[in-house]
Every structure is written in structure tokens, then in C-alpha cells.
Design a protein around this motif. Structure first.
Motif, PDB file in Angstrom:
ATOM      1  N   VAL A   1       0.885  -1.161   0.000  1.00 43.28           N
ATOM      2  CA  VAL A   1       0.000   0.000   0.000  1.00 43.28           C
ATOM      3  C   VAL A   1       0.925   1.212   0.000  1.00 43.28           C
ATOM      4  CG1 VAL A   1      -1.698   1.326   1.331  1.00 43.28           C
ATOM      5  CG2 VAL A   1      -1.900  -1.164   1.179  1.00 43.28           C
ATOM      6  N   ALA A   2       0.562   2.251  -0.738  1.00 41.12           N
ATOM      7  CA  ALA A   2       1.379   3.467  -0.797  1.00 41.12           C
ATOM      8  C   ALA A   2       0.514   4.681  -0.517  1.00 41.12           C
ATOM      9  CB  ALA A   2       2.037   3.608  -2.168  1.00 41.12           C
ATOM     10  N   THR A   3       1.125   5.688   0.073  1.00 39.11           N
ATOM     11  CA  THR A   3       0.461   6.969   0.286  1.00 39.11           C
ATOM     12  C   THR A   3       1.496   8.077   0.266  1.00 39.11           C
ATOM     13  OG1 THR A   3      -1.198   8.131   1.597  1.00 39.11           O
ATOM     14  CG2 THR A   3       0.583   7.065   2.815  1.00 39.11           C
ATOM     15  N   ILE A   4       1.003   9.280   0.067  1.00 40.52           N
ATOM     16  CA  ILE A   4       1.859  10.468   0.148  1.00 40.52           C
ATOM     17  C   ILE A   4       1.772  10.986   1.569  1.00 40.52           C
ATOM     18  CG2 ILE A   4       2.190  12.824  -0.672  1.00 40.52           C
ATOM     19  CD1 ILE A   4       0.901  11.896  -3.338  1.00 40.52           C
ATOM     20  N   GLU A   5       2.936  11.279   2.173  1.00 39.74           N
ATOM     21  CA  GLU A   5       2.880  11.857   3.514  1.00 39.74           C
ATOM     22  C   GLU A   5       2.132  13.171   3.451  1.00 39.74           C
ATOM     23  OE1 GLU A   5       6.891  12.510   5.005  1.00 39.74           O
ATOM     24  OE2 GLU A   5       7.328  13.893   3.426  1.00 39.74           O
ATOM     25  N   SER A   6       1.306  13.552   4.345  1.00 36.72           N
ATOM     26  CA  SER A   6       1.156  13.055   5.682  1.00 36.72           C
ATOM     27  C   SER A   6      -0.277  12.645   6.005  1.00 36.72           C
ATOM     28  CB  SER A   6       1.643  14.099   6.684  1.00 36.72           C
ATOM     29  OG  SER A   6       0.848  15.265   6.631  1.00 36.72           O
ATOM     30  N   SER A   7      -1.287  13.312   5.454  1.00 41.50           N
ATOM     31  CA  SER A   7      -2.675  12.994   5.836  1.00 41.50           C
ATOM     32  C   SER A   7      -3.136  11.614   5.380  1.00 41.50           C
ATOM     33  CB  SER A   7      -3.638  14.055   5.293  1.00 41.50           C
ATOM     34  OG  SER A   7      -3.403  15.284   5.920  1.00 41.50           O
ATOM     35  N   GLY A   8      -2.478  11.050   4.406  1.00 41.05           N
ATOM     36  CA  GLY A   8      -2.860   9.720   3.945  1.00 41.05           C
ATOM     37  C   GLY A   8      -2.279   8.590   4.769  1.00 41.05           C
ATOM     38  N   ILE A   9      -1.356   8.910   5.685  1.00 39.76           N
ATOM     39  CA  ILE A   9      -0.664   7.845   6.419  1.00 39.76           C
ATOM     40  C   ILE A   9      -1.621   7.020   7.275  1.00 39.76           C
ATOM     41  CG2 ILE A   9       1.049   7.345   8.203  1.00 39.76           C
ATOM     42  CD1 ILE A   9       2.757   9.614   7.018  1.00 39.76           C
ATOM     43  N   ALA A  10      -2.495   7.643   8.028  1.00 33.66           N
ATOM     44  CA  ALA A  10      -3.387   6.878   8.913  1.00 33.66           C
ATOM     45  C   ALA A  10      -4.267   5.894   8.137  1.00 33.66           C
ATOM     46  CB  ALA A  10      -4.223   7.816   9.779  1.00 33.66           C
ATOM     47  N   PRO A  11      -5.009   6.331   7.113  1.00 32.33           N
ATOM     48  CA  PRO A  11      -5.830   5.346   6.407  1.00 32.33           C
ATOM     49  C   PRO A  11      -5.000   4.310   5.656  1.00 32.33           C
ATOM     50  CG  PRO A  11      -5.983   7.483   5.315  1.00 32.33           C
ATOM     51  CD  PRO A  11      -5.249   7.692   6.604  1.00 32.33           C
ATOM     52  N   ALA A  12      -3.862   4.721   5.126  1.00 28.55           N
ATOM     53  CA  ALA A  12      -3.019   3.775   4.390  1.00 28.55           C
ATOM     54  C   ALA A  12      -2.413   2.733   5.320  1.00 28.55           C
ATOM     55  CB  ALA A  12      -1.923   4.526   3.636  1.00 28.55           C
ATOM     56  N   LEU A  13      -1.970   3.162   6.502  1.00 33.81           N
ATOM     57  CA  LEU A  13      -1.387   2.227   7.456  1.00 33.81           C
ATOM     58  C   LEU A  13      -2.413   1.171   7.882  1.00 33.81           C
ATOM     59  CD1 LEU A  13       0.863   1.229   9.308  1.00 33.81           C
ATOM     60  CD2 LEU A  13       0.088   2.900  10.996  1.00 33.81           C
ATOM     61  N   LEU A  14      -3.612   1.624   8.217  1.00 32.48           N
ATOM     62  CA  LEU A  14      -4.638   0.673   8.645  1.00 32.48           C
ATOM     63  C   LEU A  14      -5.101  -0.222   7.498  1.00 32.48           C
ATOM     64  CD1 LEU A  14      -6.616   2.878  11.172  1.00 32.48           C
ATOM     65  CD2 LEU A  14      -4.987   1.044  11.659  1.00 32.48           C
ATOM     66  N   THR A  15      -5.098   0.305   6.274  1.00 35.23           N
ATOM     67  CA  THR A  15      -5.433  -0.527   5.111  1.00 35.23           C
ATOM     68  C   THR A  15      -4.354  -1.572   4.885  1.00 35.23           C
ATOM     69  OG1 THR A  15      -6.647   1.313   4.100  1.00 35.23           O
ATOM     70  CG2 THR A  15      -6.016  -0.502   2.652  1.00 35.23           C
ATOM     71  N   SER A  16      -3.088  -1.165   4.999  1.00 28.88           N
ATOM     72  CA  SER A  16      -2.000  -2.135   4.823  1.00 28.88           C
ATOM     73  C   SER A  16      -2.049  -3.206   5.913  1.00 28.88           C
ATOM     74  CB  SER A  16      -0.633  -1.433   4.788  1.00 28.88           C
ATOM     75  OG  SER A  16      -0.286  -0.905   6.044  1.00 28.88           O
ATOM     76  N   LEU A  17      -2.409  -2.813   7.122  1.00 28.01           N
ATOM     77  CA  LEU A  17      -2.562  -3.775   8.215  1.00 28.01           C
ATOM     78  C   LEU A  17      -3.681  -4.770   7.901  1.00 28.01           C
ATOM     79  CD1 LEU A  17      -1.766  -4.659  11.109  1.00 28.01           C
ATOM     80  CD2 LEU A  17      -3.471  -3.037  11.942  1.00 28.01           C
ATOM     81  N   ALA A  18      -4.807  -4.261   7.417  1.00 36.85           N
ATOM     82  CA  ALA A  18      -5.937  -5.135   7.078  1.00 36.85           C
ATOM     83  C   ALA A  18      -5.582  -6.095   5.942  1.00 36.85           C
ATOM     84  CB  ALA A  18      -7.154  -4.288   6.701  1.00 36.85           C
ATOM     85  N   LEU A  19      -4.725  -5.648   5.026  1.00 31.94           N
ATOM     86  CA  LEU A  19      -4.305  -6.500   3.907  1.00 31.94           C
ATOM     87  C   LEU A  19      -3.097  -7.364   4.249  1.00 31.94           C
ATOM     88  CD1 LEU A  19      -4.721  -3.898   1.027  1.00 31.94           C
ATOM     89  CD2 LEU A  19      -6.060  -6.006   1.314  1.00 31.94           C
ATOM     90  N   GLY A  20      -2.405  -7.031   5.338  1.00 35.50           N
ATOM     91  CA  GLY A  20      -1.220  -7.781   5.736  1.00 35.50           C
ATOM     92  C   GLY A  20      -0.015  -7.548   4.849  1.00 35.50           C
ATOM     93  N   VAL A  21       0.117  -6.306   4.359  1.00 39.10           N
ATOM     94  CA  VAL A  21       1.231  -5.962   3.467  1.00 39.10           C
ATOM     95  C   VAL A  21       1.935  -4.701   3.975  1.00 39.10           C
ATOM     96  CG1 VAL A  21       0.095  -7.024   1.466  1.00 39.10           C
ATOM     97  CG2 VAL A  21      -0.205  -4.571   1.896  1.00 39.10           C
ATOM     98  N   PRO A  22       3.167  -4.445   3.518  1.00 31.73           N
ATOM     99  CA  PRO A  22       3.885  -3.246   3.943  1.00 31.73           C
ATOM    100  C   PRO A  22       3.264  -1.961   3.394  1.00 31.73           C
ATOM    101  CG  PRO A  22       5.415  -4.865   3.035  1.00 31.73           C
ATOM    102  CD  PRO A  22       4.015  -5.338   2.730  1.00 31.73           C
ATOM    103  N   LEU A  23       3.558  -0.862   4.082  1.00 34.84           N
ATOM    104  CA  LEU A  23       3.140   0.474   3.665  1.00 34.84           C
ATOM    105  C   LEU A  23       4.348   1.231   3.141  1.00 34.84           C
ATOM    106  CD1 LEU A  23       1.250   2.959   3.534  1.00 34.84           C
ATOM    107  CD2 LEU A  23       1.825   3.370   5.938  1.00 34.84           C
ATOM    108  N   LEU A  24       4.208   1.820   1.957  1.00 34.30           N
ATOM    109  CA  LEU A  24       5.219   2.715   1.393  1.00 34.30           C
ATOM    110  C   LEU A  24       4.756   4.151   1.596  1.00 34.30           C
ATOM    111  CD1 LEU A  24       5.756   1.011  -2.078  1.00 34.30           C
ATOM    112  CD2 LEU A  24       7.312   0.910  -0.115  1.00 34.30           C
ATOM    113  N   ILE A  25       5.605   4.984   2.165  1.00 34.67           N
ATOM    114  CA  ILE A  25       5.273   6.397   2.326  1.00 34.67           C
ATOM    115  C   ILE A  25       6.088   7.177   1.310  1.00 34.67           C
ATOM    116  CG2 ILE A  25       5.279   8.385   3.871  1.00 34.67           C
ATOM    117  CD1 ILE A  25       4.980   6.373   6.199  1.00 34.67           C
ATOM    118  N   LEU A  26       5.383   7.788   0.370  1.00 37.23           N
ATOM    119  CA  LEU A  26       6.029   8.603  -0.647  1.00 37.23           C
ATOM    120  C   LEU A  26       6.364   9.939  -0.004  1.00 37.23           C
ATOM    121  CD1 LEU A  26       3.619   7.736  -3.595  1.00 37.23           C
ATOM    122  CD2 LEU A  26       5.619   6.470  -2.774  1.00 37.23           C
TER     123      LEU A  26
END
Length: 189
Positions: A54-79
Motif C-alpha cells: 500500500v502506498a500513500t503520500i505523507e502526511s494525511s494519507g498515512i493513517a488510512p493507508a497504514l490501517l489498510t495495509s494492516l488489514a491486507l497484511g502488506v507493507p506500507l510505502l510512504i512517498l
């Protein structure tokens, strides 16, 4: 997503036809229960896409992206919006224009965290003109990874973002689609 629409109606503030403040529950103060529900919805929608990151652009997207990556069981990339002093080589880089800040900035991604075998879901809080998402797509495609889709919390459907992204062959899934906005007025599609 009815829960998000109700929260926007109750606590969101439409300042004018372009600016919606959701800082009390999405991007300054976060409602963790709502955020988890939204992330679960995004993960459920995209689970068939064999997502590896899962990828997101810092910073406001981090919270939803992190929880989505957790739900999918995959790493999060922060652009990253600014290249780090220690992370300054072996980067993919592109320039993005921010609608809300009316500035340009450089977006970066370390080459060591992505490759052509990845299927990447991009997650962000807002979709308006699609500039940030287009830059994220451009950056991820530099690695020859596959864009699995874009998950958005709130889409301003009266702006051209969705059309721009779909024209690039990318699926857009938004949890709340605003059809019209004015001062103290919000309507959903």
C-alpha cells in the motif's frame, strides 16, 4: 460509505465550494474507530487485486493507508515530499503540484522498497484534481510495479480527479463522493 457520509455531515465544515475541513476526525485529530472501518472497507474492496504494498503520500494519507495495509497484511510505502539527507540516492522522483498549498514539491520513493513484481494500492484522504495521485502513479510506474487501484476516503466528484485517473487506466474507489459543496452545504452522489 454511509458511516463516513454521516460523520462528514455531523462534523465536517464546508468553507466554500472547494474546501472541506475534516480535521476533527481525519487529518488533525483522528477518529480511530472510523479510520479502522474505512480502512477495512478499502481492504475488502481491493482484496482480490493481489496487493503486495500500500502506498500513500505523507502526511494525511498515512493513517488510512497504514490501517489498510494492516488489514491486507502488506507493507506500507510512504512517498516522501522532501528527500531525506540520508536517503538521497537510488530514488524514484517526480514533481507534484499541491492544490491545497498552491505549491510544487518533489515526491520521492526509495528504489529498494519496490520492484516490478509489486501490485500497489494507493490510499489517500482526498481526491480533487488528481494531481497528487497522478504523481504517485507516475512514481510507482517508474519501478515498473502495477497500480492495483486508488482508494480514497473523500472524493470531490465535481472536480476532475476521477476522470484524470481513470483515463490512465486506474480504478478509483471512493468511500464518500461529494457531488456539490458550498459554504455550510455538502451533498453526496
Amino acid at each position: 460509505m454511509k458511516l463516513l457520509e454521516e460523520k462528514i455531515k455531523a462534523d465536517g465544515v464546508a468553507l466554500n465550494e472547494h474546501i472541506l475541513k475534516v480535521d476533527s476526525f481525519i487529518n488533525h485529530q483522528i477518529d480511530p474507530i472510523l479510520m479502522q472501518e474505512m480502512a477495512n472497507e478499502l481492504a475488502n474492496h481491493f482484496k482480490v487485486k493481489e496487493i503486495t504494498k500500500v502506498a500513500t503520500i505523507e502526511s494525511s494519507g498515512i493513517a488510512p493507508a497504514l490501517l489498510t495495509s494492516l488489514a491486507l497484511g502488506v507493507p506500507l510505502l510512504i512517498l516522501k515530499k522532501q528527500p531525506s539527507k540520508i536517503l538521497n540516492q537510488d530514488l524514484y522522483q517526480t514533481v507534484v503540484t499541491s492544490f491545497t498549498k498552491e505549491t510544487n514539491y518533489e515526491l520521492t520513493l526509495s528504489k529498494k522498497f519496490i520492484n516490478e513484481n509489486d501490485h500497489v494500492l494507493i490510499v489517500d484522504d482526498f481526491l480533487a484534481n488528481g494531481e497528487a495521485a497522478t504523481a504517485a502513479i507516475r512514481l510507482i510506474r517508474m519501478s515498473h510495479a502495477t497500480i492495483a487501484g486508488i482508494g480514497i476516503l473523500i472524493e470531490k466528484s465535481f472536480q476532475p480527479g476521477r476522470e484524470k485517473l481513470e483515463a490512465q487506466g486506474v480504478e478509483v474507489y471512493a468511500l464518500a463522493r461529494i457531488g456539490n459543496m458550498a459554504e455550510n452545504f455538502i451533498s453526496f452522489l
